[in-house]
Design a protein around this motif. Structure first.
Motif, mmCIF file in Angstrom:
data_model
loop_
_atom_site.group_PDB
_atom_site.id
_atom_site.type_symbol
_atom_site.label_atom_id
_atom_site.label_comp_id
_atom_site.label_asym_id
_atom_site.label_seq_id
_atom_site.Cartn_x
_atom_site.Cartn_y
_atom_site.Cartn_z
ATOM 1 N N ASP A 1 60.816 8.337 21.241
ATOM 2 C CA ASP A 1 61.068 9.991 21.682
ATOM 3 C C ASP A 1 61.734 10.302 23.344
ATOM 4 O O ASP A 1 60.297 9.967 24.087
ATOM 5 N N SER A 2 62.909 10.873 23.480
ATOM 6 C CA SER A 2 62.992 10.898 24.690
ATOM 7 C C SER A 2 63.489 12.594 24.757
ATOM 8 O O SER A 2 63.611 13.472 23.674
ATOM 9 N N ALA A 3 63.463 13.347 26.146
ATOM 10 C CA ALA A 3 63.715 14.645 25.524
ATOM 11 C C ALA A 3 65.502 14.827 25.562
ATOM 12 O O ALA A 3 65.410 15.794 24.771
ATOM 13 N N ALA A 4 65.890 13.553 25.441
ATOM 14 C CA ALA A 4 67.847 13.411 25.445
ATOM 15 C C ALA A 4 67.688 13.194 23.657
ATOM 16 O O ALA A 4 68.665 14.315 22.937
ATOM 17 N N ALA A 5 66.698 12.822 22.927
ATOM 18 C CA ALA A 5 66.906 12.660 21.316
ATOM 19 C C ALA A 5 66.131 12.131 20.433
ATOM 20 O O ALA A 5 64.837 11.705 21.931
ATOM 21 N N ALA A 6 65.363 12.557 19.595
ATOM 22 C CA ALA A 6 63.874 11.964 18.951
ATOM 23 C C ALA A 6 64.591 10.701 18.276
ATOM 24 O O ALA A 6 65.587 10.263 17.791
ATOM 25 N N SER A 7 63.348 9.187 18.351
ATOM 26 C CA SER A 7 63.428 8.625 17.815
ATOM 27 C C SER A 7 64.804 8.270 17.889
ATOM 28 O O SER A 7 65.556 7.488 17.525
ATOM 29 N N THR A 8 64.733 7.269 19.339
ATOM 30 C CA THR A 8 65.838 5.851 19.474
ATOM 31 C C THR A 8 65.465 4.869 19.848
ATOM 32 O O THR A 8 64.528 4.937 20.428
ATOM 33 N N SER A 9 65.994 4.434 19.504
ATOM 34 C CA SER A 9 66.080 3.079 18.813
ATOM 35 C C SER A 9 66.356 1.744 19.973
ATOM 36 O O SER A 9 67.497 2.581 21.268
ATOM 37 N N ILE A 10 65.228 0.787 21.031
ATOM 38 C CA ILE A 10 65.687 0.134 22.217
ATOM 39 C C ILE A 10 65.491 -0.850 22.108
ATOM 40 O O ILE A 10 65.141 -1.753 23.119
ATOM 41 N N SER A 11 65.559 -1.503 20.683
ATOM 42 C CA SER A 11 64.967 -2.473 20.316
ATOM 43 C C SER A 11 66.384 -4.037 20.577
ATOM 44 O O SER A 11 65.802 -4.719 21.339
ATOM 45 N N ALA A 12 67.018 -3.600 20.793
ATOM 46 C CA ALA A 12 69.003 -3.775 21.278
ATOM 47 C C ALA A 12 68.400 -4.592 22.502
ATOM 48 O O ALA A 12 69.403 -5.917 22.136
ATOM 49 N N ASP A 13 68.340 -4.480 23.717
ATOM 50 C CA ASP A 13 68.116 -4.803 24.597
ATOM 51 C C ASP A 13 66.527 -5.452 24.978
ATOM 52 O O ASP A 13 66.677 -5.929 26.002
ATOM 53 N N LEU A 14 65.176 -5.145 24.300
ATOM 54 C CA LEU A 14 64.373 -5.611 24.162
ATOM 55 C C LEU A 14 64.542 -7.249 23.612
ATOM 56 O O LEU A 14 64.786 -7.718 22.054
ATOM 57 N N ASN A 15 63.180 -8.588 24.358
ATOM 58 C CA ASN A 15 63.546 -9.807 24.000
ATOM 59 C C ASN A 15 62.144 -9.969 23.550
ATOM 60 O O ASN A 15 61.515 -10.905 23.498
ATOM 61 N N SER A 16 61.495 -8.942 23.979
ATOM 62 C CA SER A 16 59.289 -8.998 23.821
ATOM 63 C C SER A 16 59.004 -7.908 24.055
ATOM 64 O O SER A 16 58.956 -7.043 24.833
ATOM 65 N N ALA A 17 57.801 -8.667 23.469
ATOM 66 C CA ALA A 17 56.636 -6.486 22.969
ATOM 67 C C ALA A 17 56.250 -7.161 22.726
ATOM 68 O O ALA A 17 55.422 -8.292 21.825
ATOM 69 N N GLU A 18 54.487 -6.536 23.180
ATOM 70 C CA GLU A 18 53.029 -7.057 22.959
ATOM 71 C C GLU A 18 52.405 -5.879 22.639
ATOM 72 O O GLU A 18 51.754 -4.893 23.933
ATOM 73 N N LEU A 19 51.402 -5.636 21.594
ATOM 74 C CA LEU A 19 50.314 -4.509 21.986
ATOM 75 C C LEU A 19 49.230 -5.275 21.559
ATOM 76 O O LEU A 19 48.805 -6.450 21.704
#
Lengths: 144, 142
Positions: B14-32
């Protein structure tokens, strides 16, 4: 976003190399029969390799084409001039690649460029004797 | 859910501009990373290490991706805007994607790090870190 296909990249190489003074419009081709009509130097353009790797969760992919530019320097009977021509040809080819590293908008850019020849090595083709110069060019493309 | 390939992971913010926006398309790694404090209470005479359970829980989601400035909805643009706006956001993370029924982790987060790197032989890249802000990380489904 680029418009890169092997054909588009090939066309860009043909255009750029034909404009190089060392070859001229008639001496750059995708087939080896150009050697039969060349009076001094010619270049054959072909693709040698391709790899495609997924880069992001959004399935954006990174493509790398490897193209082989085979320059052939013809022996016209003067061994001194023959050797000098190998220097002229490679200088002109590298200068051509440097002036347009996006290949007329088809590519994101050129990666590794590697030129090789074996001094003293010659080949006989099409009724002539030639000194071969191989230039390998990596062409980088982003898809998506 | 059986074993799955992570190549379709989904991350929304969620950002100030819009709720629930995907950022996945430019990501190549995620670690939780999900951790809990376990204070050491080992005393004289114990044969094994002793720890307390029920300590403070903390989570952190670290992502890497490629810088893309095409338009204003790319990951790099959204994260930069988020950082400039104080970093507070809601994270939705789907390790198997966002298809209905896929697992989803949701949590209140603060963007605490957004770094970009550039090199002559590399694509422009960034890394970002979201840390837990309040509440727990909720496991549910899309």
């Amino acid at each position: 976003m680029t418009t890169a296909t092997a054909s588009a990249i090939k066309d860009a190489f043909l255009t750029n190399l034909k404009a190089a003074s060392v070859f001229g419009p008639a001496n750059v081709s995708t087939t080896y029969d150009v050697m039969e009509q060349t009076s001094a130097c010619c270049c054959i353009v072909s693709w040698q390799g391709y790899n495609n790797t997924v880069m992001t969760f959004g399935n954006q992919r990174h493509e790398v084409w490897t193209f082989l530019l085979e320059a052939k320097v013809k022996d016209l009977g003067d061994p001194h001039q023959l050797t000098l021509n190998t220097f002229t040809v490679i200088d002109k080819m590298i200068a051509t690649l440097k002036t347009d590293d996006t290949l007329q908008g088809t590519a994101m850019g050129l990666g590794r460029v590697e030129a090789n020849r074996t001094p003293g090595e010659a080949e006989t083709t099409g009724g002539g004797t030639w000194l071969p110069i191989d230039v390998l060019v990596e062409v980088m493309v982003w898809d998506g | 859910m059986p074993k799955f390939h992570a190549r379709n992971a989904s991350i929304y913010v969620d950002s100030a501009a819009a709720a629930s926006t995907s950022i996945s398309a430019d990501l190549n790694s995620a670690e939780l990373s999900y951790t809990m404090d376990a204070p050491d209470v080992t005393g004289f005479g114990d044969n094994t290490r002793q720890r307390l359970h029920g300590g403070l829980i903390e989570w952190e989601l670290s992502v890497d991706g490629f810088v893309n400035h095409t338009g204003s909805t790319t990951a790099a643009c959204i994260l930069m805007g988020l950082m400039n706006a104080g970093g507070s956001t809601l994270i939705y993370f789907g390790p198997a994607g966002s298809i209905s029924g896929s697992p989803k982790y949701t949590g209140c987060a603060v963007l605490t790090e957004f770094s970009q790197s550039y090199g002559t032989e590399d694509a422009a890249a960034f890394s970002a870190t979201f840390q837990s802000r309040s509440g727990s990380l909720t496991a549910s489904a899309w």
